[in-house]
Design a protein around this motif. Structure first.
Motif, PDB file in Angstrom:
ATOM      1  N   ARG A 287     -15.519   3.879   3.164  1.00 44.53           N
ATOM      2  CA  ARG A 287     -15.581   4.912   4.295  1.00 44.53           C
ATOM      3  C   ARG A 287     -14.197   5.126   5.218  1.00 44.53           C
ATOM      4  N   THR A 288     -13.613   3.945   5.573  1.00 42.60           N
ATOM      5  CA  THR A 288     -12.485   3.804   6.340  1.00 42.60           C
ATOM      6  C   THR A 288     -11.330   4.274   5.452  1.00 42.60           C
ATOM      7  N   ALA A 289     -10.980   3.784   4.435  1.00 41.67           N
ATOM      8  CA  ALA A 289     -10.121   4.487   3.639  1.00 41.67           C
ATOM      9  C   ALA A 289     -10.194   5.799   3.145  1.00 41.67           C
ATOM     10  N   ASP A 290     -11.227   6.321   3.088  1.00 37.64           N
ATOM     11  CA  ASP A 290     -11.250   7.788   2.740  1.00 37.64           C
ATOM     12  C   ASP A 290     -10.933   8.502   3.947  1.00 37.64           C
ATOM     13  N   ALA A 291     -11.504   8.052   5.156  1.00 33.02           N
ATOM     14  CA  ALA A 291     -11.086   8.660   6.353  1.00 33.02           C
ATOM     15  C   ALA A 291      -9.521   8.726   6.574  1.00 33.02           C
ATOM     16  N   VAL A 292      -8.893   7.765   6.321  1.00 31.03           N
ATOM     17  CA  VAL A 292      -7.306   7.647   6.561  1.00 31.03           C
ATOM     18  C   VAL A 292      -6.572   8.577   5.559  1.00 31.03           C
TER      19      VAL A 292
ATOM     20  N   LEU B  78       0.707  -1.251  -0.083  1.00 31.16           N
ATOM     21  CA  LEU B  78       0.128  -0.029  -0.027  1.00 31.16           C
ATOM     22  C   LEU B  78       0.978   1.320  -0.050  1.00 31.16           C
ATOM     23  N   SER B  79       2.015   1.237   0.695  1.00 29.99           N
ATOM     24  CA  SER B  79       2.927   2.279   0.734  1.00 29.99           C
ATOM     25  C   SER B  79       3.422   2.856  -0.717  1.00 29.99           C
ATOM     26  N   GLY B  80       3.778   1.692  -1.317  1.00 34.56           N
ATOM     27  CA  GLY B  80       4.285   1.853  -2.621  1.00 34.56           C
ATOM     28  C   GLY B  80       3.341   2.250  -3.381  1.00 34.56           C
ATOM     29  N   TYR B  81       2.154   2.169  -3.561  1.00 29.65           N
ATOM     30  CA  TYR B  81       0.963   2.587  -4.299  1.00 29.65           C
ATOM     31  C   TYR B  81       0.962   4.007  -3.984  1.00 29.65           C
TER      32      TYR B  81
ATOM     33  N   LEU C 176      -3.936   2.216   7.409  1.00 28.55           N
ATOM     34  CA  LEU C 176      -5.059   1.388   6.414  1.00 28.55           C
ATOM     35  C   LEU C 176      -5.004  -0.260   6.986  1.00 28.55           C
ATOM     36  N   VAL C 177      -3.974  -0.775   6.849  1.00 25.99           N
ATOM     37  CA  VAL C 177      -3.878  -2.216   7.303  1.00 25.99           C
ATOM     38  C   VAL C 177      -4.299  -2.476   8.558  1.00 25.99           C
ATOM     39  N   GLY C 178      -4.047  -1.714   9.710  1.00 33.89           N
ATOM     40  CA  GLY C 178      -4.570  -1.815  11.017  1.00 33.89           C
ATOM     41  C   GLY C 178      -6.166  -1.803  10.917  1.00 33.89           C
ATOM     42  N   ALA C 179      -6.684  -0.615  10.422  1.00 31.01           N
ATOM     43  CA  ALA C 179      -8.069  -0.277  10.405  1.00 31.01           C
ATOM     44  C   ALA C 179      -8.895  -1.297   9.723  1.00 31.01           C
TER      45      ALA C 179
END
Length: 201
Positions: A184-189, A135-138, A161-164
């Motif tokens: 919603r979680t991804a957007d919040a992060v 995810l960090s690479g993306y 993101l991974v933890g959530a």
């Protein structure tokens, strides 16, 4: 060669059997005997191909980690398309499929297994650590394209993101979360890391 092909076939057969047991009964049911029974193999075949059962389990986890390679390439290729939150939603949903969630449970429940995996995953939780790197690479690619702020901390965002997401998907007995919840979680992060509009915009 034929022998190598046969060994790979047996390994795959054992890995898929172990995954079925994990999904059906959880980490505590995973034993050498249970795996060979599930795979329809002779007793002791695990120990003919692996040093011991923890070595087998370590290779099972590494097999799953290896599969992240194709997902990582596809996710990076998506940079600049759609929205960042949409891309992350798809990636997190694919990442936390039931087998992956069960494997994380396996890793956290067996000290000997984690010790074996330290050779390839020195820190963090194996599989989750590699997922965060993906995810960090993306996110770094999106930052280069200007779709995240220039000072966005992609490593911290990815770990969050991974933890959530793991919290959302971790209930092995329940249904997976709706796509809208994951989005919603991804957007919040990532919302705080989006480029800030200038006053004249």
């Amino acid at each position: 060669m034929p022998t190598g092909t046969a060994i790979r076939h047996v390994r795959e057969q054992l890995f898929r059997a172990a995954e079925r047991i994990l999904l059906r009964e959880g980490p505590n049911a995973l034993t050498s005997r249970a795996v060979t029974d599930e795979a329809g193999c002779a007793k002791g075949v695990v120990h003919r191909h692996f040093v011991d059962f923890d070595s087998f389990l370590a290779e099972l986890v590494r097999d799953r980690i290896t599969r992240l390679g194709d997902r990582s390439a596809a996710l990076r290729a998506a940079a600049g398309t759609g929205t960042v939150a949409d891309n992350l939603t798809g990636a997190l949903t694919a990442l936390f499929d039931p087998v992956a969630v069960a494997i994380v449970g396996l890793v956290t429940s067996r000290d000997g297994l984690r010790a074996r995996l330290r050779h390839t995953t020195p820190t963090g939780v194996p599989l989750l650590t590699e997922a965060a790197a993906m995810l960090s690479g993306y996110l770094a690619a999106e930052r280069e394209l200007g779709r995240l702020a220039a000072d966005a901390d992609t490593d911290t965002l990815a770990a969050t993101l991974v933890g959530a997401a793991h919290l959302l998907f971790a209930d092995r007995e329940g249904a997976p979360p709706d796509t809208a919840v994951v989005h919603r979680t991804a957007d919040a992060v990532v919302s705080g890391a989006l480029p800030r509009a200038t006053p004249d915009e």
